[in-house]
Design a protein around this motif. Structure first.
Motif, PDB file in Angstrom:
ATOM      1  N   LEU A   1       0.831  -1.206   0.000  1.00  0.00           N
ATOM      2  CA  LEU A   1       0.000   0.000   0.000  1.00  0.00           C
ATOM      3  C   LEU A   1       0.864   1.254   0.000  1.00  0.00           C
ATOM      4  N   VAL A   2       1.989   1.223   0.693  1.00  0.00           N
ATOM      5  CA  VAL A   2       2.915   2.355   0.692  1.00  0.00           C
ATOM      6  C   VAL A   2       3.357   2.670  -0.729  1.00  0.00           C
ATOM      7  N   ILE A   3       3.701   1.642  -1.503  1.00  0.00           N
ATOM      8  CA  ILE A   3       4.126   1.852  -2.894  1.00  0.00           C
ATOM      9  C   ILE A   3       2.987   2.441  -3.716  1.00  0.00           C
ATOM     10  N   VAL A   4       1.761   1.937  -3.505  1.00  0.00           N
ATOM     11  CA  VAL A   4       0.601   2.433  -4.257  1.00  0.00           C
ATOM     12  C   VAL A   4       0.357   3.907  -3.963  1.00  0.00           C
ATOM     13  N   LEU A   5       0.394   4.288  -2.698  1.00  0.00           N
ATOM     14  CA  LEU A   5       0.034   5.649  -2.308  1.00  0.00           C
ATOM     15  C   LEU A   5       1.180   6.643  -2.448  1.00  0.00           C
ATOM     16  N   LEU A   6       2.406   6.194  -2.239  1.00  0.00           N
ATOM     17  CA  LEU A   6       3.548   7.106  -2.262  1.00  0.00           C
ATOM     18  C   LEU A   6       4.355   7.009  -3.552  1.00  0.00           C
ATOM     19  N   GLY A   7       4.011   6.070  -4.422  1.00  0.00           N
ATOM     20  CA  GLY A   7       4.777   5.901  -5.645  1.00  0.00           C
ATOM     21  C   GLY A   7       4.433   6.956  -6.682  1.00  0.00           C
ATOM     22  N   PHE A   8       5.438   7.397  -7.425  1.00  0.00           N
ATOM     23  CA  PHE A   8       5.209   8.318  -8.542  1.00  0.00           C
ATOM     24  C   PHE A   8       6.193   7.976  -9.653  1.00  0.00           C
ATOM     25  N   ARG A   9       5.804   8.328 -10.864  1.00  0.00           N
ATOM     26  CA  ARG A   9       6.653   8.036 -12.012  1.00  0.00           C
ATOM     27  C   ARG A   9       7.911   8.879 -11.929  1.00  0.00           C
ATOM     28  N   SER A  10       9.041   8.203 -11.826  1.00  0.00           N
ATOM     29  CA  SER A  10      10.310   8.898 -11.671  1.00  0.00           C
ATOM     30  C   SER A  10      10.617   9.728 -12.909  1.00  0.00           C
ATOM     31  N   LEU A  11      11.223  10.911 -12.679  1.00  0.00           N
ATOM     32  CA  LEU A  11      11.685  11.726 -13.802  1.00  0.00           C
ATOM     33  C   LEU A  11      12.799  11.024 -14.567  1.00  0.00           C
ATOM     34  N   LEU A  12      13.386   9.987 -13.957  1.00  0.00           N
ATOM     35  CA  LEU A  12      14.427   9.223 -14.646  1.00  0.00           C
ATOM     36  C   LEU A  12      13.844   8.252 -15.673  1.00  0.00           C
ATOM     37  N   SER A  13      12.526   8.032 -15.639  1.00  0.00           N
ATOM     38  CA  SER A  13      11.911   7.058 -16.545  1.00  0.00           C
ATOM     39  C   SER A  13      12.201   7.388 -17.995  1.00  0.00           C
ATOM     40  N   ASP A  14      12.097   8.674 -18.359  1.00  0.00           N
ATOM     41  CA  ASP A  14      12.343   9.071 -19.747  1.00  0.00           C
ATOM     42  C   ASP A  14      13.796   8.845 -20.138  1.00  0.00           C
TER      43      ASP A  14
ATOM     44  N   THR B   1       8.674  10.954   0.206  1.00  0.00           N
ATOM     45  CA  THR B   1       9.055  10.854   1.609  1.00  0.00           C
ATOM     46  C   THR B   1       7.794  10.949   2.466  1.00  0.00           C
ATOM     47  N   ALA B   2       7.927  10.640   3.734  1.00  0.00           N
ATOM     48  CA  ALA B   2       6.773  10.700   4.637  1.00  0.00           C
ATOM     49  C   ALA B   2       6.207  12.115   4.697  1.00  0.00           C
ATOM     50  N   LYS B   3       7.081  13.128   4.737  1.00  0.00           N
ATOM     51  CA  LYS B   3       6.611  14.513   4.819  1.00  0.00           C
ATOM     52  C   LYS B   3       5.930  14.925   3.510  1.00  0.00           C
ATOM     53  N   GLN B   4       6.494  14.541   2.380  1.00  0.00           N
ATOM     54  CA  GLN B   4       5.848  14.840   1.105  1.00  0.00           C
ATOM     55  C   GLN B   4       4.455  14.221   1.041  1.00  0.00           C
ATOM     56  N   TYR B   5       4.352  12.974   1.504  1.00  0.00           N
ATOM     57  CA  TYR B   5       3.057  12.301   1.464  1.00  0.00           C
ATOM     58  C   TYR B   5       2.044  12.990   2.373  1.00  0.00           C
ATOM     59  N   LYS B   6       2.471  13.433   3.544  1.00  0.00           N
ATOM     60  CA  LYS B   6       1.549  14.090   4.469  1.00  0.00           C
ATOM     61  C   LYS B   6       1.026  15.392   3.876  1.00  0.00           C
ATOM     62  N   ILE B   7       1.868  16.113   3.157  1.00  0.00           N
ATOM     63  CA  ILE B   7       1.404  17.333   2.478  1.00  0.00           C
ATOM     64  C   ILE B   7       0.463  16.963   1.338  1.00  0.00           C
ATOM     65  N   PHE B   8       0.858  15.988   0.559  1.00  0.00           N
ATOM     66  CA  PHE B   8       0.055  15.582  -0.598  1.00  0.00           C
ATOM     67  C   PHE B   8      -1.319  15.069  -0.182  1.00  0.00           C
ATOM     68  N   SER B   9      -1.401  14.406   0.966  1.00  0.00           N
ATOM     69  CA  SER B   9      -2.660  13.798   1.382  1.00  0.00           C
ATOM     70  C   SER B   9      -3.592  14.766   2.119  1.00  0.00           C
ATOM     71  N   LYS B  10      -3.249  16.051   2.159  1.00  0.00           N
ATOM     72  CA  LYS B  10      -4.119  17.030   2.804  1.00  0.00           C
ATOM     73  C   LYS B  10      -5.483  17.096   2.114  1.00  0.00           C
ATOM     74  N   ASN B  11      -6.496  17.431   2.897  1.00  0.00           N
ATOM     75  CA  ASN B  11      -7.845  17.651   2.371  1.00  0.00           C
ATOM     76  C   ASN B  11      -7.838  18.976   1.605  1.00  0.00           C
ATOM     77  N   LEU B  12      -7.987  18.912   0.287  1.00  0.00           N
ATOM     78  CA  LEU B  12      -7.885  20.129  -0.524  1.00  0.00           C
ATOM     79  C   LEU B  12      -8.984  21.130  -0.200  1.00  0.00           C
ATOM     80  N   ARG B  13     -10.141  20.633   0.182  1.00  0.00           N
ATOM     81  CA  ARG B  13     -11.237  21.560   0.507  1.00  0.00           C
ATOM     82  C   ARG B  13     -10.951  22.350   1.780  1.00  0.00           C
ATOM     83  N   LYS B  14     -10.098  21.800   2.626  1.00  0.00           N
ATOM     84  CA  LYS B  14      -9.728  22.483   3.861  1.00  0.00           C
ATOM     85  C   LYS B  14      -8.408  23.238   3.717  1.00  0.00           C
ATOM     86  N   ASN B  15      -7.705  23.030   2.613  1.00  0.00           N
ATOM     87  CA  ASN B  15      -6.397  23.672   2.399  1.00  0.00           C
ATOM     88  C   ASN B  15      -6.376  24.279   0.999  1.00  0.00           C
ATOM     89  N   LYS B  16      -7.247  25.246   0.801  1.00  0.00           N
ATOM     90  CA  LYS B  16      -7.378  25.847  -0.525  1.00  0.00           C
ATOM     91  C   LYS B  16      -6.134  26.660  -0.910  1.00  0.00           C
TER      92      LYS B  16
END
Length: 896
Positions: free
Chosen positions: A549-562, A573-588
């Motif tokens: 589940l960590v890979i599913v939720l925190l995974g992103f296509r690496s810029l190295l793929s190209d 990272t854990a901090k990046q994920y915590k920011i990304f997972s914020k409720n957008l309606r509460k953090n406009k």
């Protein structure tokens, strides 16, 4: 045989293949008089099983022919059991479960595990043939893999099989008798005519096959058996197929003249061979080399018939009789893999990842993950998926934990009765974790559904995972939504997250009644009873699933793929994920301050994808703004938003825009007007509709001393900080840290002092080896010569031009260095120089540090004049250093 059907209505979160009516039971199948129907039923079930094994697992739904049948009493039938055992030699009982539901037999298929079978995918037949003395064998998947590896290795060594055969060493490998028979066959083909019933002086061997057809249908029979022998001879050492000679007596009979048209036979043979699938490891990619000769057979000087000889040369790579009998689920149908797809998956053909493996740690290896998975890496020194799982989704013995706690409190506070409703549902469970989300659909890159209060995923011991959807009120589409989200989650846990255990996601829809929370109703759930093997037995299984589940939720296509030419995932990272997972309606509105190399642009890309799914936006309703055209072009090519520069933003109206993401804001200016006020006005036009304004910036990389246009630091609220440097190798990160300290102590006048304290909290991956080289007091000629020499050496070691960027201080310097650098490069045979607007090509980039802001390359050369403007010197150096992943070369040119 009819193509297999997928279940049109998704009743439960599984890939479901319908195989129609089937007779089950040992005695029932013995009594079947229609052998073709029996074989067809068997084939359909085995084909569906193969496809599901290769596609993350699923369910086969078979309608039972005999209404009195009981699986427990009557079993499957010997022929079906035998087929399953051949398909899954390591034990079909570990991969298949059977549940009878009324008049349907449900066969639950687990995903294929390459680690168990030593094969990347499941195959029924390879359809790659080889000769074994006088036999022609359809190679097993393991034998086929050995052949593929052998051919691949030989091609990489640069030697063809013909070269090997003509060497004395190769000749010594074969028995002299075999070689004699091959030579005898070669002499036989040179004859002008043959005599009826004459006896040949050689027999069948590895290189020779006799065939005598007594049927009148010579051409159809030849076309039927020809592919097997062409594939076998081509994949072994070449050989002769001689049609018209008896294999026992070795007598010449020929095909009678009235039964065959020689010219037509020859034409049909050519057409048949040209259609055979091939796979090439070599660059030349020649066709199968063969010759066909028709020899006349005479009886008492009268033409009696013809002998047809097909001489097949050894093939450089591999020849199939037809596409391998291997299946997969694609576009909601059971699809046969092509020869090219099959070989690619069998061999796991990937670009050379050795350099990647030096700097990154494997989080998911293809050698022990399901067939559809992609490799997952994280920068060495960052959290491993196990560490991230323990941090974000911990399993505490004897405890059932809700996470994230902040969202739990927010949901329970804002929705009366929700706490009671959820507690009532999960009360029986004693150990596990309940993962709450405002929308699991958005978390999985699906569109959010209106009316959903929250989704909750329960991972608990002795139960299969359960996905709850809580609706404000009853909705006829609620169950289909929950089922679709659960289906997507299961597929991603296996095919992205690499989970190899038995897995299902059951569903349950709940309705929160505001009038009486105690009477809140529970909607329907999954309409299928899963076998007990799909229950999570212990903490180890739960944690393995949560790591996927960590890979599913925190995974992103690496810029190295190209750059690598293959799909590679990195982890947030854990901090990046915590920011990304914020409720957008509460953090406009949100300001994200990130240190150089902390992954701000990746976050910007991820958050735009989330905005699109949360608010059902079209691409042209999300606006990405940056200062420089190269970064704008890079984001525009992602096709997730409309991308513009700050100048264009100030020049035009954007009345259709709903949401705005601003990146590299520290380099913005107010020369064309107040950009922040304009962005704020656009995103506050409609107070009833939440609109997003997120601003990413890094004061350390400010590249000018003019007014930036950002609000005062006290007004930059709410604010988040990213202090983990995820891009740079250790030596580069240490240099960067020193430069950041210089900026903190002597900042340019246009940036505030307070946010510069971030550098005191900086962390980076300390285990990644890289290169830092600083050379001073160089002439212009010495600078360009050093760059050209180093590039030539790097390319000889396996790097490519798209790994390299040469960055200078200003746009004016680009013109100054372009011609001189191009001349030095040409002397080394390197002609591939472009600016940062063409990041996708296989070129060395030459551009200014400012225009390269937000982009990255593995190897960066920074060229600076010694008289560089002191006010922003260290800011420019910080920006330069943060662009380099592995190697940073700083070259100071002396004053002229």
């Amino acid at each position: 045989m009819e193509s297999l059907k997928m279940e049109t209505e998704m009743l439960y979160p599984e890939i479901t293949v319908e195989v129609g009516r089937v007779t089950f039971g040992e005695e029932n199948r013995k009594r079947m008089t229609n052998s073709y129907l029996k074989r067809t039923e068997n084939s359909r079930i085995i084909q569906a099983t193969c496809a599901l094994l290769n596609s993350g697992g699923g369910v086969i739904k078979a309608e039972i022919e005999d209404k009195t049948y009981s699986y427990r009493c009557h079993g499957l039938g010997h022929d079906l059991e035998t087929s399953f055992q051949k398909l899954l030699p390591s034990g079909s009982q570990k991969y298949l479960d059977y549940v009878q539901q009324g008049h349907n037999l449900m066969i639950f298929v687990k995903s294929w595990n390459p680690d168990v079978f030593s094969l990347r995918i499941c195959s029924l037949r390879s359809n790659l043939y080889q000769r074994a003395v006088t036999s022609t064998i359809n190679l097993s998947a393991h034998s086929a893999l050995e052949l593929l590896r052998e051919k691949q290795s030989r091609t990489q060594r640069g030697r063809s099989k013909m070269q090997e055969l003509h060497s004395q060493k190769a000749l010594d490998r074969y028995m002299q008798e075999e070689e004699d028979m091959r030579m005898s066959a070669s002499e036989f083909v040179k004859k002008d005519k043959l005599v009826y019933k004459e006896k040949l002086n050689f027999t069948e061997s590895t290189h020779v096959e006799f065939k005598r057809f007594t049927t009148k249908k010579i051409i159809p029979r030849t076309k039927e058996m020809l592919p097997h022998y062409v594939s076998a001879f081509a994949n072994t050492h070449g050989g002769y197929l001689i049609i018209g000679v008896d294999d026992k007596s070795k007598e010449v009979f020929g095909c009678q003249g009235e039964k065959v048209n020689p010219d037509l036979l020859k034409k049909e043979i050519e057409n048949c061979i040209e259609k055979l699938p091939t796979f090439h490891f070599c660059c030349e990619k020649p066709k199968v080399n063969f010759t066909t000769k028709i020899l006349n057979v005479y009886q008492k000087d009268v033409l009696y018939g013809h002998v047809c000889v097909v001489h097949v040369e050894p093939f450089c790579c591999v020849v199939f009789t037809e596409a391998p009998d291997s299946w997969i689920i694609r576009d909601n149908s059971v699809t046969r893999l092509s020869a090219e797809q099959w070989v690619t998956m069998m061999l796991d053909i990937q670009p050379d990842l050795r350099q990647l493996c030096k700097d990154f740690e494997s989080q998911l290896s293809l050698s022990n993950s399901p067939p559809q998975s992609r490799p997952v890496y994280s920068k060495k020194g960052l959290e491993h998926k196990k560490d991230l799982q323990q941090l974000l989704f911990p399993v505490t013995p004897g405890c059932l934990k809700y996470t994230p706690e902040s969202l739990q409190k927010e949901l329970f506070l804002q929705n009366e009765g929700l706490e009671e409703l959820i507690n009532r549902q999960i009360d029986p469970f004693s150990q596990g974790i309940l993962i709450l989300s405002t929308s699991w659909a958005v978390d999985l890159n699906l569109e959010e559904k209106q009316g959903v209060i929250c989704d909750a995923l329960l991972i608990a011991q002795n139960k299969p995972p359960i996905l709850y959807t809580v609706l404000r009120e009853q909705d006829t589409e609620g169950q289909s939504y929950c089922t679709h989200v659960a289906f997507t989650l299961k597929q991603k846990l296996v095919n992205v997250g690499g989970y190899t255990g038995n897995l299902c996601i059951t569903t349950k829809v709940l309705h929160l009644s505001l009038e009486s929370s105690a009477e809140s109703s529970a909607g329907s759930g999954s309409v299928i009873d899963y076998p007990s093997s799909y229950h999570l037995a212990d903490t180890q299984q739960m944690e393995a699933l949560l790591q996927s589940l960590v890979i599913v939720l925190l995974g992103f296509r690496s810029l190295l793929s190209d750059q690598l030419g293959c799909e590679v995932l990195n982890l947030l990272t854990a901090k990046q994920y915590k920011i990304f997972s914020k409720n957008l309606r509460k953090n406009k509105e949100l300001f994200i301050h990130g240190l150089p190399g902390s992954g701000k642009t990746i976050m910007a890309i991820k958050i735009m994808e989330k905005i699109r799914n949360t608010f059902h936006c079209k691409t042209n309703e999300i606006l990405y703004i940056c200062e420089n055209k190269p970064l704008k072009n890079f984001i525009r090519d992602k096709d997730i938003c409309q991308a513009v520069t700050r100048k264009s933003f100030m020049k035009y109206d954007f009345t259709h825009i709903q949401h705005i993401i601003i990146d590299e804001a520290q380099n913005f200016r107010t020369e064309d007007g107040n950009w922040y006020r304009k962005a704020k006005t656009i995103t506050q036009r409609d107070t009833d509709c939440p609109r997003i304004l997120w601003i990413f910036l890094d004061y350390f990389q400010t590249s000018h001393v003019e007014d930036i246009g950002l609000p005062a630091l006290s007004a930059q609220y709410p604010r988040e900080e990213l202090t983990r440097v995820v891009r740079n190798a250790d030596q580069i990160a240490r240099y960067l840290q020193r430069v950041l300290q210089r900026v903190r102590k002597n900042p340019p006048r246009n940036i505030p002092h307070e946010p510069l304290k971030m550098c005191l909290e900086a962390k980076w991956a300390r285990d990644v080896q890289g290169t830092l080289s600083i050379k001073k007091d160089l002439t212009l000629n010495a600078v360009v010569t050093h760059v050209a020499d180093t590039c030539k050496l790097l390319f000889e070691r396996g790097y490519s031009p798209k790994d390299v960027a040469v960055l200078v201080s200003t746009a004016r310097d680009v013109e100054k260095y372009h011609q001189e650098l191009l001349k030095a490069m040409r002397k080394k045979g390197i002609v591939c120089l472009t600016n940062a607007s063409d990041m996708g090509g296989d070129h060395i980039v030459l551009d200014s540090v400012r225009r390269f802001s937000g982009l990255e390359r593995n190897i960066v050369f920074g060229i600076h004049p010694s008289a560089m403007k002191a006010a922003i010197l260290y800011n420019i150096l910080a920006c330069l250093a943060s662009r380099a992943n592995q190697q940073l070369h700083i070259l100071w040119q002396r004053d002229v």
